[in-house]
Design an enzyme around this catalytic site. Structure first.
Site, short mmCIF file in Angstrom:
data_model
loop_
_atom_site.label_atom_id
_atom_site.label_comp_id
_atom_site.label_asym_id
_atom_site.label_seq_id
_atom_site.Cartn_x
_atom_site.Cartn_y
_atom_site.Cartn_z
N PHE A 233 12.87 -5.90 -29.56
CA PHE A 233 12.12 -7.15 -29.49
C PHE A 233 11.67 -7.58 -30.89
CE2 PHE A 233 11.41 -4.32 -25.91
CZ PHE A 233 11.89 -5.07 -24.86
N SER B 213 14.06 -1.90 -35.25
CA SER B 213 13.30 -1.95 -36.52
C SER B 213 13.68 -0.78 -37.41
CB SER B 213 11.80 -1.94 -36.24
OG SER B 213 11.43 -0.78 -35.52
N HIS C 58 0.71 -1.71 -26.88
CA HIS C 58 -0.04 -2.93 -27.14
C HIS C 58 -1.36 -2.99 -26.37
CE1 HIS C 58 3.19 -3.92 -29.60
NE2 HIS C 58 3.45 -5.15 -29.23
N HIS D 202 3.31 -5.69 -35.98
CA HIS D 202 4.14 -6.63 -35.21
C HIS D 202 3.38 -7.21 -34.02
CE1 HIS D 202 8.03 -7.66 -32.89
NE2 HIS D 202 7.89 -8.50 -33.90
N ASP D 203 3.85 -8.37 -33.59
CA ASP D 203 3.34 -9.06 -32.40
C ASP D 203 1.94 -9.62 -32.60
OD1 ASP D 203 5.68 -8.57 -30.79
OD2 ASP D 203 5.03 -6.48 -30.66
#
Ligand code: MG
Length: 207
Positions: free
Chosen positions: A17, A49, A141, A166-167
């Site tokens: 993602f 990644s 997360h 990230h995110d």
């Protein structure tokens, strides 16, 4: 990007993602940071990644530690939004992204550069003493998971090194807030200089 990024495999063939712009920014960051020491990522999943970061580390003669328990984050579990049945180990009754991760490393020729650390962030960091040139946080997360990743690894970043997260979704309507919260914590600490964000990727340089 100033020049086209050459990766050892078709990155679209790796599950994950990460937008290509974010991957290229990670690659650039790792190229710069690698001069200062090894890099570390949290949340490797199938290795997307890892290919961007590991290729940069390899070119710089550095090393990438890839921390992931490979049992999937909250959102990867059966019944959740990002569950992938192909990564479910029916025998163990659990998610297992490690097999796919190793396959990615082999395909990308990164087995001489990437050190898989198959453990939770808390366990992996418990006896860790090696300073890090770059830390990329892309693990669980939930608030607890993101905070643990930040607390466990950010103190190990050397001066001039990089913290990437990230995110990041400053607007709560667009995504979960835990990564944004630890990003804000890092900024508020006064220990980092903010670098330009690339889509949902935040980059901070340790002062
Ligand atoms: Mg992510």
């Amino acid at each position: 990007m100033t020049e086209a990024l050459a990766l050892p495999i078709d990155i679209d063939s790796v599950k994950g993602f990460l937008h290509p712009d974010e991957g290229a920014a990670l690659h650039d960051a790792a190229r710069q940071a690698s001069a200062l020491g090894p890099c570390l990522e949290v949340g490797s999943y199938c290795g997307k990644s890892t290919v961007y970061l590991g290729t940069a580390c390899r070119a710089a003669g550095s090393v990438l530690f890839a921390v992931d328990h490979h049992r999937g984050s909250e959102e990867h579990q059966p019944g959740e939004e990002y569950h992938d049945a192909a990564l479910f180990d029916a025998g163990a009754g659990r998610m297992d992204s490690f097999r796919e991760f190793r396959r990615t490393l082999a395909r990308a020729g990164l087995e001489d550069t990437v050190v898989p650390v198959v453990a939770s962030t808390t366990l992996a960091s418990r006896a860790w003493r090696t300073p890090l040139a770059m830390v990329f946080i892309d693990g669980g997360h939930s608030h607890a998971a993101a905070l643990a990743d930040y607390r466990c690894w950010s103190p190990l970043i050397v001066k001039g090194g990089l913290l990437a997260i990230h995110d990041l979704f400053p607007n709560p309507a667009e995504g979960g807030q835990a990564p944004w919260e630890i990003y804000q914590l890092a900024v508020a600490s006064g220990l980092y200089e903010e670098l330009p964000r690339v889509r949902t990727l935040g980059l901070l340089r340790r002062l």
